[in-house]
Design a protein around this motif. Structure first.
Motif, mmCIF file in Angstrom:
data_model
loop_
_atom_site.group_PDB
_atom_site.id
_atom_site.type_symbol
_atom_site.label_atom_id
_atom_site.label_comp_id
_atom_site.label_asym_id
_atom_site.label_seq_id
_atom_site.Cartn_x
_atom_site.Cartn_y
_atom_site.Cartn_z
ATOM 1 N N UNK A 1 1.201 -1.264 0.096
ATOM 2 C CA UNK A 1 0.092 0.118 -0.295
ATOM 3 C C UNK A 1 0.855 1.138 0.095
ATOM 4 N N UNK A 2 0.719 2.452 -1.107
ATOM 5 C CA UNK A 2 0.838 3.434 -0.990
ATOM 6 C C UNK A 2 1.524 4.187 -2.220
ATOM 7 N N UNK A 3 2.181 5.466 -2.284
ATOM 8 C CA UNK A 3 2.483 5.594 -2.524
ATOM 9 C C UNK A 3 3.941 5.522 -3.356
ATOM 10 N N UNK A 4 4.231 4.340 -4.424
ATOM 11 C CA UNK A 4 5.950 4.606 -4.699
ATOM 12 C C UNK A 4 6.051 5.472 -6.062
ATOM 13 N N UNK B 1 -6.943 -2.322 -0.840
ATOM 14 C CA UNK B 1 -8.598 -2.408 -0.487
ATOM 15 C C UNK B 1 -8.908 -2.179 -1.720
ATOM 16 N N UNK B 2 -9.254 -1.401 -2.773
ATOM 17 C CA UNK B 2 -9.950 -1.386 -4.075
ATOM 18 C C UNK B 2 -9.677 -2.270 -5.285
ATOM 19 N N UNK B 3 -7.980 -3.006 -5.149
ATOM 20 C CA UNK B 3 -7.639 -2.997 -6.055
ATOM 21 C C UNK B 3 -7.252 -2.519 -6.879
ATOM 22 N N UNK B 4 -6.793 -1.043 -6.546
ATOM 23 C CA UNK B 4 -6.026 -0.004 -7.510
ATOM 24 C C UNK B 4 -4.930 0.274 -8.062
ATOM 25 N N UNK B 5 -4.613 0.858 -9.005
ATOM 26 C CA UNK B 5 -3.657 1.216 -9.205
ATOM 27 C C UNK B 5 -3.624 2.174 -9.684
ATOM 28 N N UNK C 1 -5.073 4.759 -14.823
ATOM 29 C CA UNK C 1 -5.991 3.781 -14.046
ATOM 30 C C UNK C 1 -6.587 2.669 -14.126
ATOM 31 N N UNK C 2 -5.953 1.673 -13.347
ATOM 32 C CA UNK C 2 -6.195 0.524 -13.636
ATOM 33 C C UNK C 2 -6.267 -0.381 -12.430
ATOM 34 N N UNK C 3 -7.534 -1.427 -12.626
ATOM 35 C CA UNK C 3 -7.761 -2.690 -11.365
ATOM 36 C C UNK C 3 -6.147 -3.731 -11.613
ATOM 37 N N UNK C 4 -6.239 -4.180 -10.180
ATOM 38 C CA UNK C 4 -5.037 -5.411 -9.895
ATOM 39 C C UNK C 4 -5.767 -6.589 -9.740
ATOM 40 N N UNK C 5 -5.717 -7.992 -9.742
ATOM 41 C CA UNK C 5 -6.433 -8.612 -9.018
ATOM 42 C C UNK C 5 -4.810 -9.843 -9.384
ATOM 43 N N UNK C 6 -4.824 -10.407 -7.873
ATOM 44 C CA UNK C 6 -3.690 -11.920 -7.723
ATOM 45 C C UNK C 6 -4.155 -12.198 -7.869
ATOM 46 N N UNK C 7 -2.851 -13.534 -8.572
ATOM 47 C CA UNK C 7 -3.419 -14.344 -9.456
ATOM 48 C C UNK C 7 -2.185 -15.171 -9.095
ATOM 49 N N UNK D 1 -4.667 14.541 -6.814
ATOM 50 C CA UNK D 1 -5.436 13.398 -8.011
ATOM 51 C C UNK D 1 -6.153 12.139 -7.552
ATOM 52 N N UNK D 2 -5.543 11.070 -7.099
ATOM 53 C CA UNK D 2 -6.120 10.302 -6.673
ATOM 54 C C UNK D 2 -7.776 10.383 -5.814
ATOM 55 N N UNK D 3 -7.972 11.395 -4.838
ATOM 56 C CA UNK D 3 -9.260 11.709 -4.590
ATOM 57 C C UNK D 3 -10.428 12.260 -5.620
ATOM 58 N N UNK D 4 -9.441 13.689 -6.533
ATOM 59 C CA UNK D 4 -10.410 13.323 -7.459
ATOM 60 C C UNK D 4 -11.353 12.885 -8.624
ATOM 61 N N UNK D 5 -9.679 11.943 -9.016
ATOM 62 C CA UNK D 5 -10.548 11.071 -9.833
ATOM 63 C C UNK D 5 -11.646 9.916 -8.936
ATOM 64 N N UNK D 6 -11.060 9.439 -7.716
ATOM 65 C CA UNK D 6 -12.003 8.416 -6.700
ATOM 66 C C UNK D 6 -13.373 9.618 -6.833
#
Length: 193
Positions: free
Chosen positions: A52-55, A86-90, A109-115, A143-148
């Motif tokens: 989690x976090x900003x990399x 927790x949202x599965x988002x990048x 913006x993308x969704x990620x899923x653990x495989x 920026x993320x807050x505005x997108x969401x």
């Protein structure tokens, strides 16, 4: 010198890979592989507290990302990959710097899923391109807050309709402040918090 310090030394001054020559790229990839062998987190997807976090991107060989540096009179600024586990988002955010008032921003913006214990699939959903001032850009978190929050950005803000456009990423090294990943197109990414 530790393997992590050796990698940081190898990529220092290379402007995320833009300034690395072929010999330096080979040495950097060797330093990355040596650090990956010492990965302290063998099941990184089971450690959302570390993911989690900003990399911030330190190094890549991704032509797509490094290609953003091709705009006349502009240069690639900081690149962030912000994970919201927790949202599965990048949220990928690339700052473009240069002439005053013309600083740009490219975001995907993308969704990620653990495989698996270290692999995630990534499906791209939205792309945003514009001038930082027009967009009111101040930081990745804002920026993320505005997108969401549903904000639409001028001039380009569009849904990526081809949901089949996806990739995968293996997280090959993860500790409290460094992450290394390898993508399906042969790209490598070194990021820090």
């Amino acid at each position: 010198m530790s393997q992590k310090a050796e990698l940081l030394r190898a990529i220092a001054g290379k402007n995320r890979g833009l300034l690395a020559d072929e010999i330096e790229k080979v040495a950097i990839l060797r330093a990355i592989a040596q650090l990956e062998d010492l990965n302290p987190t063998p099941n990184p997807v089971e450690r959302p507290d570390l993911l989690e976090g900003n990399w911030r991107l330190l190094y890549t060989n991704s032509r797509g990302l490094l290609g953003l540096n091709q705009f006349p009179l502009l240069q690639l600024g900081q690149i962030y990959q912000c994970l919201r586990v927790d949202q599965g988002k990048v949220y990928n955010i690339a700052e473009i710097v240069g002439l005053p008032l013309l600083e740009g921003l490219v975001s995907v913006v993308a969704r990620f899923e653990v495989v698996s214990n270290r692999r995630v699939t990534v499906k791209f959903e939205r792309s945003i391109v514009g001038l930082q001032r027009v967009m009111g850009y101040k930081s990745p978190d804002e920026m993320i807050k505005n997108i969401e929050g549903g904000k639409k950005f001028f001039p380009l803000d569009f849904s990526i309709e081809n949901r089949d456009r996806a990739g995968w990423l293996d997280i090959t090294y993860l500790d409290e402040n460094m992450r290394i990943g390898r993508g399906n197109e042969g790209s490598v990414f070194v990021l820090i918090k």
